[in-house]
Design an enzyme around this catalytic site. Sequence first.
Site, PDB file in Angstrom:
ATOM      1  N   SER A  43       0.818  -1.213   0.000  1.00  0.00           N
ATOM      2  CA  SER A  43       0.000   0.000   0.000  1.00  0.00           C
ATOM      3  C   SER A  43       0.856   1.270   0.000  1.00  0.00           C
ATOM      4  O   SER A  43       0.459   2.289  -0.585  1.00  0.00           O
ATOM      5  CB  SER A  43      -0.942  -0.009   1.204  1.00  0.00           C
ATOM      6  N   THR A  44       2.016   1.246   0.655  1.00  0.00           N
ATOM      7  CA  THR A  44       2.867   2.445   0.653  1.00  0.00           C
ATOM      8  C   THR A  44       3.427   2.669  -0.749  1.00  0.00           C
ATOM      9  O   THR A  44       3.510   3.816  -1.214  1.00  0.00           O
ATOM     10  CB  THR A  44       3.996   2.304   1.697  1.00  0.00           C
ATOM     11  N   GLY A  94       8.120  -0.515   0.863  1.00  0.00           N
ATOM     12  CA  GLY A  94       7.596  -0.391   2.219  1.00  0.00           C
ATOM     13  C   GLY A  94       8.173  -1.484   3.106  1.00  0.00           C
ATOM     14  O   GLY A  94       9.063  -2.235   2.693  1.00  0.00           O
ATOM     15  N   ASP A  96       7.031  -4.036   6.901  1.00  0.00           N
ATOM     16  CA  ASP A  96       6.048  -4.341   7.948  1.00  0.00           C
ATOM     17  C   ASP A  96       6.554  -3.968   9.331  1.00  0.00           C
ATOM     18  O   ASP A  96       5.775  -3.560  10.192  1.00  0.00           O
ATOM     19  CB  ASP A  96       5.715  -5.837   7.917  1.00  0.00           C
ATOM     20  N   GLY A 107       7.091  -8.823   3.697  1.00  0.00           N
ATOM     21  CA  GLY A 107       6.368  -9.974   3.179  1.00  0.00           C
ATOM     22  C   GLY A 107       4.930 -10.055   3.620  1.00  0.00           C
ATOM     23  O   GLY A 107       4.270 -11.065   3.390  1.00  0.00           O
ATOM     24  N   GLY A 109       2.545  -8.864   2.236  1.00  0.00           N
ATOM     25  CA  GLY A 109       1.795  -9.162   1.015  1.00  0.00           C
ATOM     26  C   GLY A 109       2.365 -10.353   0.258  1.00  0.00           C
ATOM     27  O   GLY A 109       1.961 -10.619  -0.876  1.00  0.00           O
ATOM     28  N   GLU A 115      11.149  -8.847  -3.686  1.00  0.00           N
ATOM     29  CA  GLU A 115      11.598  -7.590  -3.056  1.00  0.00           C
ATOM     30  C   GLU A 115      13.033  -7.698  -2.556  1.00  0.00           C
ATOM     31  O   GLU A 115      13.825  -6.760  -2.697  1.00  0.00           O
ATOM     32  CB  GLU A 115      10.669  -7.231  -1.899  1.00  0.00           C
ATOM     33  N   LYS A 133       5.134   1.207  11.996  1.00  0.00           N
ATOM     34  CA  LYS A 133       6.050   0.131  11.557  1.00  0.00           C
ATOM     35  C   LYS A 133       7.358   0.133  12.350  1.00  0.00           C
ATOM     36  O   LYS A 133       8.152  -0.795  12.221  1.00  0.00           O
ATOM     37  CB  LYS A 133       6.367   0.283  10.063  1.00  0.00           C
TER      38      LYS A 133
HETATM   39  O1  LIG Z   1       4.961  -8.367   0.648  1.00  0.00           O
HETATM   40  C1  LIG Z   1       4.759  -7.188   0.855  1.00  0.00           C
HETATM   41  C2  LIG Z   1       5.782  -6.220   1.150  1.00  0.00           C
HETATM   42  O2  LIG Z   1       6.891  -6.680   1.851  1.00  0.00           O
HETATM   43  C3  LIG Z   1       5.315  -4.857   1.641  1.00  0.00           C
HETATM   44  O3  LIG Z   1       6.300  -3.961   1.269  1.00  0.00           O
HETATM   45  C4  LIG Z   1       5.094  -4.773   3.124  1.00  0.00           C
HETATM   46  O4  LIG Z   1       4.184  -5.765   3.516  1.00  0.00           O
HETATM   47  C5  LIG Z   1       4.570  -3.372   3.530  1.00  0.00           C
HETATM   48  O5  LIG Z   1       3.324  -3.197   2.965  1.00  0.00           O
HETATM   49  P1  LIG Z   1       2.465  -1.874   3.160  1.00  0.00           P
HETATM   50  O6  LIG Z   1       3.172  -0.784   2.424  1.00  0.00           O
HETATM   51  O7  LIG Z   1       1.151  -2.220   2.553  1.00  0.00           O
HETATM   52  O8  LIG Z   1       2.374  -1.612   4.621  1.00  0.00           O
END
Ligand SMILES: O=C[C@H](O)[C@H](O)[C@H](O)COP(=O)(O)O
Length: 243
Positions: A43-44, A94, A96, A107, A109, A115, A133
Amino acid sequence: MPSAASVTDPGSSDPEGPAKRAAAETAAALVPKGCLLGLGTGSTVGFFLPALARRQLDCTCVATSPATAEAATALGLRVVPFDDIDHLDLAVDGADQVAPDGWLVKGGGGAHTREKIVAAAAERFVVMVSPDKLVAALHPPLPLELSAFGFAAVRRAVGRLGRVERRAGALSPQGGVICDLHVELSDPAGLAAALEAIPGVVEHGLFPPGLTSTLVVGQPDGTAQVVPFVDGRPTGEVWGALG
Ligand SMILES: O=C[C@H](O)[C@H](O)[C@H](O)COP(=O)(O)O
């Protein structure tokens, strides 16, 4: 089976959306014109892509998921196959969790394999986060990608380290099975080594301190702090508020 990764709609009702947007817009301002750029997932990144497109920097991009490739292409960004270029100047993504010793968990997502490959190939890796985070210490679960071939055996082997939970229907774009490992994360280097010693663990979501160059922490008021990493460690005081 659906892919695990997504780039969520930046217009969604995520309470951390304003802080993620601030981090993403500040990170977009750090991207040099004409660079070879790795694009993360999540999402970021969903906020980062339009901010990047608005800057019209003529970058050549590699995407870490089909969702990111689709979103970036729709915004007019140039996305090429990773093997078409010989290096990456920068990767932006981004996370977590970010710990004060520089370890990340990624991870959420399920996109962590691509990544990590992209981050490791890039000269610089910029991580964008909202303040939630920032953690005093990493906590479970830890995302994993496990081989679909021999999955039951791989899962049993990983299960000696902690409880393995399979994410329903979640496969990586390369066909790996996305799981979460419920295990103590107080020794990330030791756990990373233990996981990497198990055949069939495609990748885990622990990103070591040496990967990150810069952390961008967005705030709900639209401001963001840019925290350089030196010798694998963040130099700023952004964890102070955690107490
Ligand atoms: O697999 C997903 C990634 O590592 C994302 O970068 C991580 O989960 C952060 O996601 P978000 O930007 O949605 O918080």
